[in-house]
Design a protein around this motif. Structure first.
Motif, PDB file in Angstrom:
ATOM      1  N   ARG A   1     -16.758 -26.849 -61.630  1.00 13.44           N
ATOM      2  CA  ARG A   1     -17.958 -26.216 -62.183  1.00 13.44           C
ATOM      3  C   ARG A   1     -19.111 -26.194 -61.183  1.00 13.44           C
ATOM      4  O   ARG A   1     -19.830 -25.191 -61.068  1.00 13.44           O
ATOM      5  CB  ARG A   1     -18.378 -26.923 -63.475  1.00 13.44           C
ATOM      6  N   LEU A   2     -19.307 -27.292 -60.453  1.00 10.59           N
ATOM      7  CA  LEU A   2     -20.388 -27.322 -59.471  1.00 10.59           C
ATOM      8  C   LEU A   2     -20.113 -26.354 -58.318  1.00 10.59           C
ATOM      9  O   LEU A   2     -21.021 -25.688 -57.814  1.00 10.59           O
ATOM     10  CB  LEU A   2     -20.569 -28.738 -58.937  1.00 10.59           C
TER      11      LEU A   2
ATOM     12  N   LEU B   1     -20.873 -22.870 -59.539  1.00 10.45           N
ATOM     13  CA  LEU B   1     -22.310 -22.618 -59.564  1.00 10.45           C
ATOM     14  C   LEU B   1     -22.812 -22.233 -58.176  1.00 10.45           C
ATOM     15  O   LEU B   1     -23.596 -21.281 -58.022  1.00 10.45           O
ATOM     16  CB  LEU B   1     -23.053 -23.855 -60.066  1.00 10.45           C
TER      17      LEU B   1
ATOM     18  N   ARG C   1     -21.654 -18.721 -57.339  1.00 19.48           N
ATOM     19  CA  ARG C   1     -22.387 -17.719 -58.113  1.00 19.48           C
ATOM     20  C   ARG C   1     -23.771 -17.479 -57.521  1.00 19.48           C
ATOM     21  O   ARG C   1     -24.200 -16.331 -57.358  1.00 19.48           O
ATOM     22  CB  ARG C   1     -22.513 -18.182 -59.570  1.00 19.48           C
ATOM     23  N   ARG C   2     -24.483 -18.557 -57.170  1.00 15.67           N
ATOM     24  CA  ARG C   2     -25.822 -18.388 -56.604  1.00 15.67           C
ATOM     25  C   ARG C   2     -25.749 -17.681 -55.253  1.00 15.67           C
ATOM     26  O   ARG C   2     -26.626 -16.894 -54.904  1.00 15.67           O
ATOM     27  CB  ARG C   2     -26.507 -19.747 -56.453  1.00 15.67           C
TER      28      ARG C   2
ATOM     29  N   GLU D   1     -23.306 -18.524 -64.805  1.00 13.36           N
ATOM     30  CA  GLU D   1     -23.368 -19.656 -63.885  1.00 13.36           C
ATOM     31  C   GLU D   1     -22.464 -20.794 -64.323  1.00 13.36           C
ATOM     32  O   GLU D   1     -22.102 -21.644 -63.509  1.00 13.36           O
ATOM     33  CB  GLU D   1     -24.818 -20.134 -63.737  1.00 13.36           C
ATOM     34  N   GLU D   2     -22.122 -20.830 -65.588  1.00 12.01           N
ATOM     35  CA  GLU D   2     -21.101 -21.743 -66.087  1.00 12.01           C
ATOM     36  C   GLU D   2     -19.810 -20.949 -66.234  1.00 12.01           C
ATOM     37  O   GLU D   2     -19.792 -19.911 -66.900  1.00 12.01           O
ATOM     38  CB  GLU D   2     -21.499 -22.342 -67.443  1.00 12.01           C
TER      39      GLU D   2
ATOM     40  N   GLY E   1     -23.685 -27.033 -54.885  1.00 13.97           N
ATOM     41  CA  GLY E   1     -23.699 -26.983 -56.339  1.00 13.97           C
ATOM     42  C   GLY E   1     -24.412 -28.180 -56.947  1.00 13.97           C
ATOM     43  O   GLY E   1     -25.166 -28.056 -57.921  1.00 13.97           O
TER      44      GLY E   1
ATOM     45  N   ARG F   1     -27.787 -27.969 -59.233  1.00  8.59           N
ATOM     46  CA  ARG F   1     -27.809 -28.547 -60.578  1.00  8.59           C
ATOM     47  C   ARG F   1     -28.961 -29.546 -60.712  1.00  8.59           C
ATOM     48  O   ARG F   1     -29.641 -29.597 -61.729  1.00  8.59           O
ATOM     49  CB  ARG F   1     -26.456 -29.213 -60.862  1.00  8.59           C
TER      50      ARG F   1
ATOM     51  N   ASP G   1     -32.176 -27.568 -60.976  1.00  9.15           N
ATOM     52  CA  ASP G   1     -32.291 -26.882 -62.275  1.00  9.15           C
ATOM     53  C   ASP G   1     -32.757 -27.830 -63.373  1.00  9.15           C
ATOM     54  O   ASP G   1     -33.349 -27.382 -64.370  1.00  9.15           O
ATOM     55  CB  ASP G   1     -30.919 -26.309 -62.674  1.00  9.15           C
TER      56      ASP G   1
END
Length: 311
Positions: A118-119, A122, A125-126, A153-154, A302, A306, A309
């Motif tokens: 997941r990280l 992210l 995606r960014r 993003e998830e 990532g 996170r 954020d």
């Protein structure tokens, strides 16, 4: 105006202990100001009972000590220590993590395989932005393979499979260079191990863009891929599955020492690059991927994103 924080991202992986010192602020691009990287290759220290040997523990702690010396020298405001599959799976992992935590001055976050996936998603995606559409992200580490897919993003689905390049080298390729029958046995193992995960990803819509991250894929792309034009000073690479599939048998016929003469194959990766190539080819084949673009951001970025954020 956002306040800049100097973060020390300590990534304790299966192959390296890596500290990135980064100046980070909300809504700003993280800027690395210093870094330290020690090759440990923890997989070679795994004992039959699944524990890290005393030599392996000593090597890891020495690498952490070096990283923390740089963190102090760099006046880091906040540490983000994290450990991935090698310590997550080791039977004496809790004891080693406690010793690392004492040196860092805070507990080490142990990422699950899904956390890693997941990280990394992210970060990709960014980097690639919303225009990339549905992303499929592939990442081969030392201990595990991460796969994630999604439009936000998830990711809709994030998975981790124990097919890391270091783990597969230790389990299937004991010789240098590896015997053809051992390479074939690894190939069959990868296909069988991937099958349930691939079935789950096939239930999702097809990706608009497929990206691959981290050192194994970057090394393979510099060997078998092609450089592409891009905005900015960094090199950007793409790699076709057909190009890589052509290279893997040739890599397997060359000794580890001889591979370092090839583009992209560094001394720290040369021992496990054949296994990494097999896993990459078979993963791309199973998922129906013809080409990947290499993303320069991965797990560490990532983790930084996170953290920002949630600041």
């Amino acid at each position: 105006m956002s306040t800049t924080t100097r973060l020390g991202v300590l990534d304790i992986g299966s192959n390296t202990v890596h500290l990135a010192v980064v100046d980070a602020a909300y809504a700003a691009r993280p800027v690395q100001t210093a870094g330290a990287r020690t090759v440990v290759r923890i997989m070679r220290y795994l004992q039959p009972d699944g524990s890290l040997s005393p030599d392996g523990v000593a090597a890891m702690l020495a690498a952490v000590d070096d990283a923390m010396a740089l963190a102090r020298e760099s006046a880091v405001d906040e540490m983000l220590p994290m450990a991935t599959s090698a310590l997550r799976d080791a039977t004496n992992g809790p004891e080693v993590l406690a010793a690392i935590g004492e040196r860092v001055g805070q507990p080490v976050r142990v990422l699950s395989g899904e956390d890693e996936s997941r990280l990394t998603f992210l970060a990709a995606r960014r980097w690639h932005g919303w225009a990339a559409g549905r992303l499929l992200v592939l990442d081969i580490g030392g201990g595990s393979l991460e796969i994630a897919s999604g439009v936000d993003e998830e990711p809709d689905l994030a998975a981790s499979v124990p097919l890391g390049a270091g783990r597969m080298t230790m389990a299937f390729l004991p010789d240098d260079p590896p015997a053809p029958e051992h390479v074939e046995a690894l190939r069959e193992h990868v296909r069988a191990t991937l099958a349930p995960t691939v079935e789950a990803f096939r239930a999702l819509p097809a990706p608009d863009h497929v990206v691959a991250t981290s050192k194994t894929f970057r090394s393979l792309a510099r060997l078998a891929g092609m450089q592409i034009e891009s905005v900015g000073p960094d090199d950007r690479w793409r790699m076709r599955r057909s190009q890589l599939a052509d290279w893997v048998p040739r890599l397997a016929r060359i000794t580890a020492e001889g591979r370092t003469a090839l583009p992209g194959i560094t001394p720290e990766r040369t021992f496990q690059i054949v296994a990494g190539g097999v896993v990459a080819v078979e993963t791309m084949r199973a998922l129906g991927v013809d080409e990947v673009e290499i993303c320069p951001w991965a797990l560490r970025e990532g983790a930084i994103l996170r953290r920002l954020d949630h600041s």
